[in-house]
Design a protein around this motif. Structure first.
Motif, mmCIF file in Angstrom:
data_model
loop_
_atom_site.group_PDB
_atom_site.id
_atom_site.type_symbol
_atom_site.label_atom_id
_atom_site.label_comp_id
_atom_site.label_asym_id
_atom_site.label_seq_id
_atom_site.Cartn_x
_atom_site.Cartn_y
_atom_site.Cartn_z
ATOM 1 N N ILE A 145 18.697 74.924 -40.090
ATOM 2 C CA ILE A 145 18.891 74.215 -39.625
ATOM 3 C C ILE A 145 18.568 73.019 -39.914
ATOM 4 C CG2 ILE A 145 20.469 73.056 -37.890
ATOM 5 C CD1 ILE A 145 21.283 75.762 -38.888
ATOM 6 N N GLN A 205 21.297 67.939 -37.609
ATOM 7 C CA GLN A 205 22.257 68.301 -36.158
ATOM 8 C C GLN A 205 22.725 66.761 -36.081
ATOM 9 O OE1 GLN A 205 20.702 70.819 -32.961
ATOM 10 N NE2 GLN A 205 19.405 71.471 -33.848
ATOM 11 N N TYR A 249 25.829 70.474 -38.189
ATOM 12 C CA TYR A 249 24.883 70.901 -39.172
ATOM 13 C C TYR A 249 24.666 71.317 -40.055
ATOM 14 C CZ TYR A 249 25.241 72.425 -33.392
ATOM 15 O OH TYR A 249 26.086 72.091 -32.750
ATOM 16 N N ALA A 257 21.784 72.920 -43.186
ATOM 17 C CA ALA A 257 21.598 74.119 -42.999
ATOM 18 C C ALA A 257 20.936 74.468 -44.811
ATOM 19 C CB ALA A 257 21.718 75.404 -42.799
#
Lengths: 241, 249
Positions: free
Chosen positions: A68, A71, A107, A109
């Motif tokens: 990840i 955020q 998020y 990724a």
């Protein structure tokens, strides 16, 4: 003292309640940190599993930090919010706030060379809340994977939303229709589209119409909060190409 | 007149005899922790007086959580803990509980125990607690527990109540585990999550073990009605082997 007198009964009840309350609050406070840690790691596991990474609770944190990359917290207009930790945002609490104060976490990724956008979901099933995560591929349109969970749906009916076969049917579905409108993925009763991935529809669970509708509404409603973000990502992709 | 005094002294003597016998039996039990009477308290609920198959209590949870072996085992352990310690607490308090609020006291004790178990599971066995959270709450309303508190712990000593709690919970757990064994084995071909009947592949050629021979899981075993049928079969087998349980008419 007479055991059947009113005063004895009252005193007994009061002492009992105090003892029980002290014991239970002591346990809850002592075990609290361990329980919170479990919930936090489960959240990481869920987020990772939407992009196809299955992990144990022990490895969850390590892999989460590895894959990840961003955020982000967005406000209701889809603009980035400063100073809000996306991971700590609880959607259930956010949705009860006034609209201008709400934060929506997303998020980003990076896994096996591709970028994914993972958004948390929350809605209502038949009996209680349902929630989950949806991961979109780099085009910010195709579904990479979903995870659903529920509080009190009927086992064998509504609770089937947590099963693999149901969640698998969302893979590769599109959340924008042909006209470029965000419509989400609707769970259709009596679906006859087979394996068609371009109709924004999947087959519903027999006997669980209200929970299925809850899932459709949840996806559409929650993704709407990310519309400016997703549009921006789509434009960026077009510009790069 | 003389015959009356005679009768009186006779009844006096009988009373003394009974008291003597009671004293002897109680002092004997104090000596042996696992005396015959105590062993009976512990063993009876496993077979002759099983809460599920003989008293037909606690059926609801037997239907709900026996799809897999693991939750059944955890549920049994949780019930052993809750039942043993609620029995002990109620037995300790039995001489001071005001009779007018005794059911409320029992409920509070059971509820507190259940919350304790739930909190501990959430901290140390999170996966299991997620699966069981609804049912752990249901322990509060488990008829076996309230029944034992009311029928046994309120009138018996601490140690005996502890044994009674363990015995009844074990009798309940035993049946739960037997049902879960058959349901998981036939329903999904696994035991405790291990594939004991072979691996189920997408095609017959990819399958191994019994699945390779064309066996398919019996989905009916995963549904609640099958739990009831299995309970019925267990009752049938138990009664045919244990003549004491067969009713006269």
């Amino acid at each position: 003292m007479d055991k059947n007198s009113n005063s004895y009964t009252f005193i007994f009840a009061i002492i009992m309640v105090v003892v029980v309350a002290v014991t239970l609050s002591f346990t809850a406070t002592t075990l609290g940190p361990l329980q919170k840690e479990n919930v936090r790691k489960e959240k990481m596991q869920n987020i990772l599993s939407t992009i196809g990474i299955e992990t144990s609770r022990e490895n969850a944190e390590e892999l989460f930090n590895k894959y990840i990359t961003q955020q982000i917290s967005l406000n209701s207009k889809g603009e980035e919010k400063e100073g809000v930790n996306a991971f700590d945002v609880k959607l259930s609490k956010e949705l009860s706030k006034p609209e201008e104060e709400q934060s929506f976490p997303i998020y980003v990724a990076n896994y096996e060379g591709s970028e994914f956008y993972i958004a948390p979901l929350r809605g209502n099933g038949l009996w209680d809340a349902i929630w989950g995560y949806i991961a979109l591929k780099e085009d910010a349109n195709t579904v990479q994977g979903v995870v659903f969970d529920h509080k009190g749906e009927t086992a064998g009916l509504g609770a089937e939303i947590t099963t693999d076969w149901f969640q698998q049917s969302f893979v590769d579905e599109k959340v924008f229709n042909g006209q470029g409108e965000l419509v989400g993925v609707s769970v259709k009763k009596g679906y006859s589209g087979g394996n068609n991935k371009d109709d924004n529809q999947v087959d519903s669970i027999s006997g669980a119409t209200i929970t299925s509708d809850g899932v459709s509404i949840m996806i559409e409603k929650r993704l709407k909060n990310y519309l400016p973000f997703l549009k921006k990502r789509q434009n960026i992709k077009v510009a790069i190409r | 007149m003389s015959s009356e005094t005679n009768q009186n002294s006779k009844t006096e003597a009988e009373k003394k005899k009974v008291e003597m016998l009671l004293f002897l039996s109680s002092s004997e039990e104090k000596e042996h922790f696992l005396s015959k009477a105590n062993r009976k308290i512990l063993k009876d609920p496993l077979n002759d007086n099983n809460p599920i198959t003989v008293q037909v209590l606690g059926i609801c949870s037997a239907l709900a959580i026996t799809v897999q072996l693991k939750p059944a085992i955890v549920m049994s352990l949780a019930v052993v803990f809750v039942m043993a310690f609620s029995n002990v607490i109620i037995s300790l308090l039995r001489n001071s509980i005001p009779s007018r609020i005794r059911i409320i006291v029992q409920l509070v004790v059971v509820a507190a125990m259940v919350i304790l178990v739930d909190q501990i599971l959430k901290a140390y066995a999170f996966d299991v607690s997620k699966q069981l959270s609804i049912f752990i709450g249901l322990i509060i309303t488990n008829c076996i527990i309230m029944g034992r508190l009311e029928a046994f712990a309120l009138g018996n000593g601490v140690y005996k109540s502890f044994l009674d709690g363990i015995g009844n919970a074990a009798g309940y757990g035993l049946i739960l585990i037997v049902i879960a064994f058959f349901r998981e084995l036939f329903g999904s071909g696994k035991l405790l999550g291990y594939e004991v009947l072979g691996h189920k592949g997408v095609t017959l050629a990819e399958s191994t073990g019994l699945y390779g021979l064309g066996y398919e899981d019996n989905g009916f075993f995963l549904l609640s009605p099958m739990a009831l049928i299995v309970v019925g079969i267990i009752i049938w087998v138990q009664r045919s082997g244990n003549r004491k349980l067969i009713e006269e008419n």
